[in-house]
Design an enzyme around this catalytic site. Structure first.
Site, short mmCIF file in Angstrom:
data_model
loop_
_atom_site.label_atom_id
_atom_site.label_comp_id
_atom_site.label_asym_id
_atom_site.label_seq_id
_atom_site.Cartn_x
_atom_site.Cartn_y
_atom_site.Cartn_z
N LYS A 1 -4.30 -6.86 3.54
CA LYS A 1 -4.34 -5.74 2.59
C LYS A 1 -5.78 -5.41 2.22
O LYS A 1 -6.16 -4.24 2.08
CB LYS A 1 -3.52 -6.07 1.33
CG LYS A 1 -3.65 -5.02 0.22
CD LYS A 1 -2.96 -3.71 0.60
CE LYS A 1 -3.34 -2.48 -0.19
NZ LYS A 1 -3.31 -2.48 -1.61
N LYS B 1 -12.47 -0.58 -7.31
CA LYS B 1 -11.87 -1.72 -8.02
C LYS B 1 -12.24 -3.04 -7.38
O LYS B 1 -11.89 -4.09 -7.90
CB LYS B 1 -10.35 -1.56 -8.07
CG LYS B 1 -9.89 -0.50 -9.05
CD LYS B 1 -8.39 -0.57 -9.24
CE LYS B 1 -7.94 0.40 -10.31
NZ LYS B 1 -6.49 0.62 -10.25
N GLU C 1 -9.82 1.95 4.48
CA GLU C 1 -9.58 3.14 3.66
C GLU C 1 -10.90 3.66 3.06
O GLU C 1 -11.16 4.87 3.08
CB GLU C 1 -8.58 2.76 2.57
CG GLU C 1 -8.20 3.83 1.59
CD GLU C 1 -7.29 3.25 0.50
OE1 GLU C 1 -6.29 2.56 0.82
OE2 GLU C 1 -7.58 3.46 -0.69
N HIS D 1 -7.25 -3.50 5.02
CA HIS D 1 -6.67 -2.14 4.94
C HIS D 1 -7.48 -1.30 3.96
O HIS D 1 -7.87 -0.17 4.24
CB HIS D 1 -5.21 -2.22 4.49
CG HIS D 1 -4.63 -0.91 4.03
ND1 HIS D 1 -4.91 -0.37 2.78
CD2 HIS D 1 -3.82 -0.01 4.64
CE1 HIS D 1 -4.30 0.79 2.65
NE2 HIS D 1 -3.62 1.02 3.77
N ASN D 2 -7.75 -1.85 2.79
CA ASN D 2 -8.49 -1.09 1.78
C ASN D 2 -9.93 -0.84 2.22
O ASN D 2 -10.47 0.24 1.95
CB ASN D 2 -8.47 -1.83 0.44
CG ASN D 2 -7.13 -1.71 -0.26
OD1 ASN D 2 -6.12 -1.49 0.37
ND2 ASN D 2 -7.13 -1.86 -1.57
N ARG E 1 -20.59 4.46 -2.47
CA ARG E 1 -19.93 4.54 -3.79
C ARG E 1 -20.86 4.00 -4.87
O ARG E 1 -20.92 4.54 -5.98
CB ARG E 1 -18.62 3.75 -3.79
CG ARG E 1 -17.54 4.45 -3.00
CD ARG E 1 -16.16 4.01 -3.47
NE ARG E 1 -15.16 4.40 -2.50
CZ ARG E 1 -13.86 4.25 -2.68
NH1 ARG E 1 -13.39 3.70 -3.79
NH2 ARG E 1 -12.99 4.61 -1.75
N SER F 1 0.84 -1.21 0.00
CA SER F 1 0.00 0.00 0.00
C SER F 1 0.87 1.25 0.00
O SER F 1 1.96 1.27 0.54
CB SER F 1 -0.91 0.05 1.22
OG SER F 1 -1.63 1.27 1.20
N GLY G 1 0.29 3.50 -2.96
CA GLY G 1 0.17 4.04 -4.31
C GLY G 1 1.53 4.12 -4.99
O GLY G 1 2.51 3.52 -4.53
P1 NDP Z 1 -0.51 -1.29 -14.24
O1 NDP Z 1 -1.70 -1.39 -15.14
O2 NDP Z 1 0.26 -0.02 -14.21
O3 NDP Z 1 0.51 -2.46 -14.59
C1 NDP Z 1 0.04 -3.78 -14.78
C2 NDP Z 1 1.18 -4.68 -15.17
O4 NDP Z 1 0.66 -6.00 -15.32
C3 NDP Z 1 1.81 -4.29 -16.49
O5 NDP Z 1 3.20 -4.51 -16.38
C4 NDP Z 1 1.19 -5.30 -17.46
O6 NDP Z 1 2.01 -5.58 -18.57
C5 NDP Z 1 1.10 -6.52 -16.57
N1 NDP Z 1 0.12 -7.49 -17.07
C6 NDP Z 1 -1.20 -7.32 -17.20
N2 NDP Z 1 -1.78 -8.45 -17.67
C7 NDP Z 1 -0.77 -9.34 -17.84
C8 NDP Z 1 -0.72 -10.69 -18.28
N3 NDP Z 1 -1.82 -11.36 -18.63
N4 NDP Z 1 0.49 -11.28 -18.34
C9 NDP Z 1 1.60 -10.63 -17.98
N5 NDP Z 1 1.63 -9.37 -17.53
C10 NDP Z 1 0.44 -8.73 -17.47
O7 NDP Z 1 -1.05 -1.70 -12.78
P2 NDP Z 1 -0.51 -1.28 -11.34
O8 NDP Z 1 0.97 -1.28 -11.34
O9 NDP Z 1 -1.23 -0.08 -10.87
O10 NDP Z 1 -1.06 -2.50 -10.46
C11 NDP Z 1 -0.40 -3.76 -10.39
C12 NDP Z 1 -0.98 -4.49 -9.18
O11 NDP Z 1 -0.72 -3.72 -8.00
C13 NDP Z 1 -2.49 -4.67 -9.23
O12 NDP Z 1 -2.85 -5.89 -8.62
C14 NDP Z 1 -3.02 -3.53 -8.40
O13 NDP Z 1 -4.28 -3.78 -7.85
C15 NDP Z 1 -1.95 -3.46 -7.32
N6 NDP Z 1 -1.83 -2.18 -6.61
C16 NDP Z 1 -1.92 -1.00 -7.29
C17 NDP Z 1 -1.83 0.21 -6.59
C18 NDP Z 1 -1.89 1.52 -7.29
O14 NDP Z 1 -1.98 2.55 -6.61
N7 NDP Z 1 -1.84 1.56 -8.62
C19 NDP Z 1 -1.61 0.23 -5.13
C20 NDP Z 1 -1.45 -1.07 -4.54
C21 NDP Z 1 -1.58 -2.23 -5.27
P3 NDP Z 1 1.64 -4.99 -20.04
O15 NDP Z 1 2.09 -3.55 -20.00
O16 NDP Z 1 2.41 -5.84 -20.94
O17 NDP Z 1 0.15 -5.12 -20.18
#
Ligand code: NDP
Length: 482
Positions: free
Chosen positions: A185, A264, A192, A188-189, A291, A131, A133
């Protein structure tokens, strides 16, 4: 790079979170390999941040070959099928003792399934919440790993290196067995969601119910952030309410934002998990419902036009009453969230340490707050007075002596706010649900006698008498009509 030329760990999925986590590991002196399905994105990240010395692999097989053994691979891909897809691809490439960490927001039951899968394989699996972001991932998140303990011991050093630090310590701890990390987690959400809803209700009451300009609302929140309500969400609320609208000089951005909230799923999962574990969490449930209603903008417009409810000025409420209502409802919400963690820990054999969870939430995460250090102290055996009564962990957070005293002091203001808002027609679902929870919790004889009678009347479900609890009886109820 070590003598062997191998990396310390890998990040798979270099999106918003994964890219920043990889850079965070690198900034602590760890040698990081990275892989992303869309390889050009990984190369672009490495080129944009040469200081991270990120080594990009063009396939998972290449990535695995770049790592010291036992390998440590952190997945930061979207929750759901993407995690299974990457695990399927990694499975034949991994060897005894290798560790795969799912750092996304996976549903804990999916994590249960993956834990069971890994138990039949030579590699180890850790479900881990992160957590904070994008900024937290880069500068120091709160990290919630659970699952394989051997794996945790081997992850401890790199995770402690990148986690947030607060006066209570480094914000990572082992959350427990199985899917405990993702369960923690998720809660936590959920908390939140509750915090955000309560803050939004109070700000809206000030603005819509009491006619304050946004500047006064912002100043009040900024002032509260120097007291018992000090927290990241209160702090950013003050910033948000002062932000100008870049497209409309002289106007505030908050007035240009559509009142439709997204979600989400982690709030909904918390409510479902709470129902399944038999734990009432009405503050969080009210936040999820709010929401959902917010998203039904068109329906709300039609309902307002059709029903034209009267809506007046909120009377007889002081700024201190609003602060007291927010603080007391927050205690109610956290009590519910920690009760859910406790119930899940017992039912699912997680072995979660509630004091440790409160401690790792004091920094890095979205709900970080001064208040969490007091929660830690309430749950921590060492900080409680010794003796037969003082050494017991409170059954509920609100029953801990200092929180019980806090709520008692704030109850009159809390009641005034809920009553005045309802009388004037301003919705406060989170504040009201929290107060109803408190009043129900603290009433030893409730209204369920009639429910039991009704169930027995129409369904012969039986009931217990007050003079013979545990004995279930049925009555042939006198009926006024056939
Ligand atoms: P992004 O959309 O920025 O990134 C997602 C990543 O997953 C990309 O690298 C993408 O690759 C990859 N991906 C998606 N589908 C596949 C697949 N089928 N096979 C292989 N790779 C794949 O997401 P976030 O970084 O924001 O989130 C990632 C995780 O972290 C999620 O579970 C999210 O819920 C969690 N999270 C996010 C937060 C936030 O604030 N954003 C906070 C805490 C947790 P490609 O570019 O090739 O599609």
């Amino acid at each position: 790079m070590s003598d062997t030329g191998l990396c310390d760990l890998a990040v798979v999925g270099l999106g918003v979170m994964g890219g920043n986590l990889a850079r965070n590991f690198a900034s602590r002196g760890l040698r990081v390999a990275g892989y992303q399905r869309t390889v050009e994105h990984a190369h672009a990240l490495a080129a944009a941040h040469p200081e991270a010395h990120l080594r990009v692999a063009s396939s998972l097989a290449e990535l695995v070959g770049m790592l010291e053994r036992p390998r440590r691979i952190v997945l930061m891909v979207n929750a759901g099928p993407a995690v299974d897809s990457v695990l399927d691809q990694l499975d034949p490439l991994l060897e005894d003792g290798d560790i795969v960490v799912d750092g996304g927001n996976s549903l804990y039951t999916d994590t249960d399934r993956r834990v069971a899968r890994a138990e039949a394989r030579p590699w180890r699996f850790v479900g881990m919440g992160v957590s904070g972001g994008a900024e937290g991932a880069l500068l120091g998140p709160s990290i919630m790993p659970g699952g394989d303990r051997y794996a945790w011991e081997r992850l401890r050093h790199p995770l402690e290196a990148i986690a947030a630090r607060s006066p209570s310590g480094v914000c990572v701890t082992y959350c427990g067995r199985g899917s405990a990390g993702h369960f923690v987690k998720m809660v936590h959400n959920g908390i939140e969601y509750g915090d955000m809803q309560l803050i939004a209700e109070v700000a809206s009451l000030m603005r819509e119910g009491m006619g304050w300009p946004w500047g006064q609302v912002a100043d009040t929140f900024a002032g509260w952030n120097r007291g018992e309500l000090e927290s990241y969400l209160i702090e950013i609320t003050a910033d948000i309410l002062r932000a100008p609208d870049p497209q409309n000089p002289g106007a505030l951005l908050i007035d240009a934002i559509l009142d439709r909230a997204g979600q989400k799923g982690t709030g909904k999962w918390t409510v479902v998990a709470a129902a399944e574990h038999g734990v009432p969490i009405p503050t969080i449930a009210a936040a999820v419902d709010a929401r959902l209603l917010s998203a039904a903008k068109d329906l709300r417009e039609r309902a307002e036009a059709a029903l034209r409810p009267s809506r007046g000025v909120v009377q007889g409420v002081s700024p201190d009453d609003l602060r007291d209502a927010l603080y007391a409802a927050k205690i109610a919400s956290y009590t519910q969230g920690f009760a859910l963690l406790q119930a899940a820990s017992e039912a699912r054999d997680y072995g979660t340490n509630l004091a440790e969870i409160a401690r790792i939430w004091t920094g890095g995460c979205i709900i970080r707050a001064a208040f969490l250090e007091r929660i830690r102290a309430s749950f921590a055996p060492a900080s409680r007075p010794s003796g037969p009564e003082g050494s017991e962990r409170p059954e509920l957070l609100v029953l801990a002596p200092d929180f019980a005293a806090d709520v008692a002091r704030r109850l009159p203001g809390w009641r005034r706010v809920v009553a005045a808002a309802a009388a004037a027609g301003h919705p406060i679902p989170g504040l009201a649900a929290s107060l109803a929870w408190f009043d129900t919790l603290t009433r030893s004889r409730g209204s369920a006698s009639l429910i039991q009678a009704q169930r027995d009347y129409f369904g012969s479900h039986t009931y217990e008498r007050v003079d013979a609890p545990g004995v279930f009886v049925h009555t042939e109820w006198p009926r006024s009509s056939q």
